[in-house]
Design a protein around this motif. Structure first.
Motif, PDB file in Angstrom:
ATOM      1  N   LYS A  19       0.830  -1.199   0.000  1.00  0.00           N
ATOM      2  CA  LYS A  19       0.000   0.000   0.000  1.00  0.00           C
ATOM      3  C   LYS A  19       0.865   1.249   0.000  1.00  0.00           C
ATOM      4  N   GLU A  20       0.236   2.366  -0.264  1.00  0.00           N
ATOM      5  CA  GLU A  20       0.916   3.654  -0.230  1.00  0.00           C
ATOM      6  C   GLU A  20       0.343   4.478   0.932  1.00  0.00           C
ATOM      7  N   HIS A  21       1.236   5.006   1.765  1.00  0.00           N
ATOM      8  CA  HIS A  21       0.831   5.828   2.892  1.00  0.00           C
ATOM      9  C   HIS A  21       1.412   7.227   2.718  1.00  0.00           C
ATOM     10  N   LYS A  22       0.587   8.227   2.863  1.00  0.00           N
ATOM     11  CA  LYS A  22       1.006   9.604   2.611  1.00  0.00           C
ATOM     12  C   LYS A  22       1.326  10.345   3.906  1.00  0.00           C
ATOM     13  N   ILE A  23       2.459  11.047   3.890  1.00  0.00           N
ATOM     14  CA  ILE A  23       2.824  11.959   4.979  1.00  0.00           C
ATOM     15  C   ILE A  23       2.768  13.376   4.421  1.00  0.00           C
ATOM     16  N   GLY A  24       2.012  14.236   5.053  1.00  0.00           N
ATOM     17  CA  GLY A  24       1.905  15.622   4.607  1.00  0.00           C
ATOM     18  C   GLY A  24       3.056  16.459   5.149  1.00  0.00           C
ATOM     19  N   ILE A  25       3.653  17.266   4.283  1.00  0.00           N
ATOM     20  CA  ILE A  25       4.764  18.142   4.654  1.00  0.00           C
ATOM     21  C   ILE A  25       4.309  19.582   4.484  1.00  0.00           C
ATOM     22  N   VAL A  26       4.229  20.347   5.568  1.00  0.00           N
ATOM     23  CA  VAL A  26       3.778  21.744   5.505  1.00  0.00           C
ATOM     24  C   VAL A  26       4.925  22.651   5.944  1.00  0.00           C
ATOM     25  N   LEU A  27       5.468  23.414   4.984  1.00  0.00           N
ATOM     26  CA  LEU A  27       6.654  24.223   5.246  1.00  0.00           C
ATOM     27  C   LEU A  27       6.635  25.522   4.438  1.00  0.00           C
ATOM     28  N   PRO A  28       7.316  26.570   4.930  1.00  0.00           N
ATOM     29  CA  PRO A  28       7.443  27.816   4.171  1.00  0.00           C
ATOM     30  C   PRO A  28       8.559  27.685   3.132  1.00  0.00           C
ATOM     31  N   LEU A  29       8.200  27.427   1.899  1.00  0.00           N
ATOM     32  CA  LEU A  29       9.200  27.221   0.844  1.00  0.00           C
ATOM     33  C   LEU A  29       9.441  28.483   0.028  1.00  0.00           C
ATOM     34  N   THR A  30       8.586  29.473   0.211  1.00  0.00           N
ATOM     35  CA  THR A  30       8.785  30.806  -0.351  1.00  0.00           C
ATOM     36  C   THR A  30       8.460  31.809   0.759  1.00  0.00           C
ATOM     37  N   GLY A  31       8.825  33.071   0.543  1.00  0.00           N
ATOM     38  CA  GLY A  31       8.548  34.079   1.555  1.00  0.00           C
ATOM     39  C   GLY A  31       9.759  34.387   2.420  1.00  0.00           C
ATOM     40  N   ALA A  32       9.544  35.199   3.453  1.00  0.00           N
ATOM     41  CA  ALA A  32      10.638  35.733   4.268  1.00  0.00           C
ATOM     42  C   ALA A  32      11.431  34.667   5.011  1.00  0.00           C
ATOM     43  N   VAL A  33      10.788  33.581   5.414  1.00  0.00           N
ATOM     44  CA  VAL A  33      11.491  32.538   6.181  1.00  0.00           C
ATOM     45  C   VAL A  33      11.628  31.249   5.366  1.00  0.00           C
ATOM     46  N   ALA A  34      11.689  31.402   4.045  1.00  0.00           N
ATOM     47  CA  ALA A  34      11.795  30.237   3.162  1.00  0.00           C
ATOM     48  C   ALA A  34      13.066  29.431   3.416  1.00  0.00           C
ATOM     49  N   ALA A  35      14.122  30.082   3.884  1.00  0.00           N
ATOM     50  CA  ALA A  35      15.384  29.368   4.131  1.00  0.00           C
ATOM     51  C   ALA A  35      15.180  28.238   5.130  1.00  0.00           C
ATOM     52  N   TYR A  36      14.329  28.461   6.137  1.00  0.00           N
ATOM     53  CA  TYR A  36      14.059  27.422   7.120  1.00  0.00           C
ATOM     54  C   TYR A  36      13.357  26.232   6.464  1.00  0.00           C
ATOM     55  N   GLN A  84      -8.436  16.039   1.854  1.00  0.00           N
ATOM     56  CA  GLN A  84      -8.378  15.655   0.435  1.00  0.00           C
ATOM     57  C   GLN A  84      -7.305  14.607   0.152  1.00  0.00           C
ATOM     58  N   ASP A  85      -6.115  14.842   0.679  1.00  0.00           N
ATOM     59  CA  ASP A  85      -5.009  13.920   0.386  1.00  0.00           C
ATOM     60  C   ASP A  85      -4.982  12.708   1.310  1.00  0.00           C
ATOM     61  N   LYS A  86      -5.761  12.773   2.396  1.00  0.00           N
ATOM     62  CA  LYS A  86      -5.886  11.644   3.329  1.00  0.00           C
ATOM     63  C   LYS A  86      -4.537  11.199   3.894  1.00  0.00           C
ATOM     64  N   VAL A  87      -3.727  12.156   4.311  1.00  0.00           N
ATOM     65  CA  VAL A  87      -2.425  11.814   4.879  1.00  0.00           C
ATOM     66  C   VAL A  87      -2.616  11.094   6.209  1.00  0.00           C
ATOM     67  N   ILE A  88      -1.685  10.209   6.508  1.00  0.00           N
ATOM     68  CA  ILE A  88      -1.757   9.458   7.755  1.00  0.00           C
ATOM     69  C   ILE A  88      -1.045  10.194   8.883  1.00  0.00           C
ATOM     70  N   ALA A  89      -0.165  11.149   8.506  1.00  0.00           N
ATOM     71  CA  ALA A  89       0.601  11.904   9.498  1.00  0.00           C
ATOM     72  C   ALA A  89       1.139  13.179   8.836  1.00  0.00           C
ATOM     73  N   LEU A  90       1.684  14.073   9.663  1.00  0.00           N
ATOM     74  CA  LEU A  90       2.178  15.366   9.174  1.00  0.00           C
ATOM     75  C   LEU A  90       3.552  15.677   9.758  1.00  0.00           C
ATOM     76  N   ILE A  91       4.344  16.426   8.987  1.00  0.00           N
ATOM     77  CA  ILE A  91       5.596  17.008   9.470  1.00  0.00           C
ATOM     78  C   ILE A  91       5.552  18.497   9.152  1.00  0.00           C
ATOM     79  N   GLY A  92       5.797  19.335  10.155  1.00  0.00           N
ATOM     80  CA  GLY A  92       5.795  20.776   9.925  1.00  0.00           C
ATOM     81  C   GLY A  92       5.289  21.511  11.148  1.00  0.00           C
ATOM     82  N   GLU A  93       5.137  22.771  11.072  1.00  0.00           N
ATOM     83  CA  GLU A  93       5.655  23.743  10.125  1.00  0.00           C
ATOM     84  C   GLU A  93       7.095  24.083  10.526  1.00  0.00           C
ATOM     85  N   ALA A  94       7.584  25.248  10.214  1.00  0.00           N
ATOM     86  CA  ALA A  94       8.935  25.616  10.633  1.00  0.00           C
ATOM     87  C   ALA A  94       8.910  26.575  11.821  1.00  0.00           C
TER      88      ALA A  94
END
Length: 370
Positions: A19-36, A84-94
């Motif tokens: 099976k495929e299990h989805k982990i959601g990644i929520v991070l600032p990839l643009t903007g003032a703190v994108a470096a993090y 919508q994406d039905k993730v099983i877990a999350l990593i984030g934010e910064a």
């Protein structure tokens, strides 16, 4: 021929069962703190590349959201990943404020979330499904205050505080209490706001105050500007900071002015203590052509590996509840960044690293155990 067909059939059956299990990644990839966010994502992505299958052959897929460093974007992203994406877990934010937003939603939906670098003291208060792999502000601020007092024998400090930032407020409070306890004196506290660009009036004040050093627990854009303007104005006192300046963007923005800055961090690529850390650094070098693995990339990798470790422990019950329980059962785990334990309230126990910028490179100075 029959044997070959049988083997191929078995593999086909295994693949059909995987099976495929989805982990959601929520991070600032643009903007003032994108470096993090970019540093964290680099670590998560490489960790996923190295360990994209669970022990039962199920695959782990990353679904990535750019929050742009905005609370509303964070909330919308987390809701989308869950509904919508039905993730099983999350990593984030910064950053801490946005991570609080993400945790609030994840906890309400009972989806386990691991914060890679958000260090706010109250981040996990009254939250059941949230954890982190970094230390908290009180620990970081306390250990640094003890270090500058006892190891560097510094007694008088001016503190620069971003009054709009809970990260800065928490660190400043913890540092102040510990510094005074260790015999230090707070000569001046000065408030700034995220986005400020002109610190010349503040620096003029500091030049007329009897201090040994400046402590600025603020994010890298403001810290770099402060350092540049301080050196331009011939202010030569020691500048110090926390892990908000531990990225290459701080050095690039500050240039030679940030040489000599000392700061707390959670990881140093020159002082690896685990096999996973050494193996991960070798893979990072193959991918990036450099061994200068950013601390936030290591923390991103640790968040991913801890999550997958918990998922493997739940192979027979791959539910959010089980994964969350196993995350909080993490004990003496040999992570990329060193030996890591996560207690029942979700907080991580790990050493604090002291670094100095020399010739625009991060250099290890000391390590302080919990």
């Amino acid at each position: 021929m029959k044997k070959i067909c049988l083997i191929l059939g078995i593999f086909a059956f295994i693949n059909l069962q995987a099976k495929e299990h989805k982990i959601g990644i929520v991070l600032p990839l643009t903007g003032a703190v994108a470096a993090y966010g970019q540093d964290i994502l680099s670590g998560v992505s490489l960790a996923n590349k190295l360990s994209f299958k669970l022990e039962n052959n199920d695959e782990v897929k990353l679904v990535i959201i750019d929050t742009k460093g905005d609370k509303l974007e964070t909330a919308n992203g987390v809701n989308r990943l869950i509904s919508q994406d039905k993730v099983i877990a999350l990593i984030g934010e910064a950053i801490t404020p946005n991570t609080i937003q993400a945790i609030s939603i994840a906890d309400n939906k009972q989806i386990p979330i691991i914060a890679p670098v958000a260090s706010g003291d109250k981040l996990l208060d009254k939250r059941t499904f949230a954890s982190r792999v970094c230390f908290n502000d009180s620990f970081q601020g306390d250990k640094f205050a003890s270090y500058v007092s006892k190891e560097l024998n510094l007694k008088k400090v001016a503190i620069i505080i971003d009054q709009s930032n809970v990260y800065s407020l928490g660190l400043a409070k913890a540092f102040e209490a510990s510094f005074i306890k260790n015999g230090g004196q707070i000569s001046k506290k000065i408030n700034i706001n995220s986005g400020d660009k002109d610190f010349r009036a503040i620096i003029s004040q500091l030049k007329n105050i009897d201090i040994d050093f400046v402590y600025m627990p603020i994010y890298h854009p403001e810290a770099a500007l402060f350092a540049r303007q301080a050196r331009q104005m011939n202010f030569i006192k020691l500048l110090s900071a926390a892990d908000g300046v531990n990225n290459q963007a701080f050095i690039e923005l500050g240039g030679e002015a940030v040489n000599g800055v000392i700061f707390t961090d959670s990881f140093d690529y020159n002082n690896l203590s685990t096999k996973l850390g050494k193996d991960f650094l070798n893979e990072y070098e193959k991918t990036k052509g450099s061994r200068e693995l950013p601390a936030f990339s290591a923390m991103g990798a640790d968040a991913y590996f801890v999550m997958v470790n918990a998922m493997n422990a739940c192979i027979n019950d791959l539910s959010s509840k089980c994964i969350n329980e196993k995350i909080k059962s993490t004990k003496n785990y040999e992570s990329v960044g060193g030996i890591l334990t996560i207690n029942l309230d979700g907080n991580a126990v790990r050493p604090v690293v002291i670094k100095e910028i020399v010739n625009q490179k991060q250099h290890f100075k000391s390590s302080i155990n919990p």
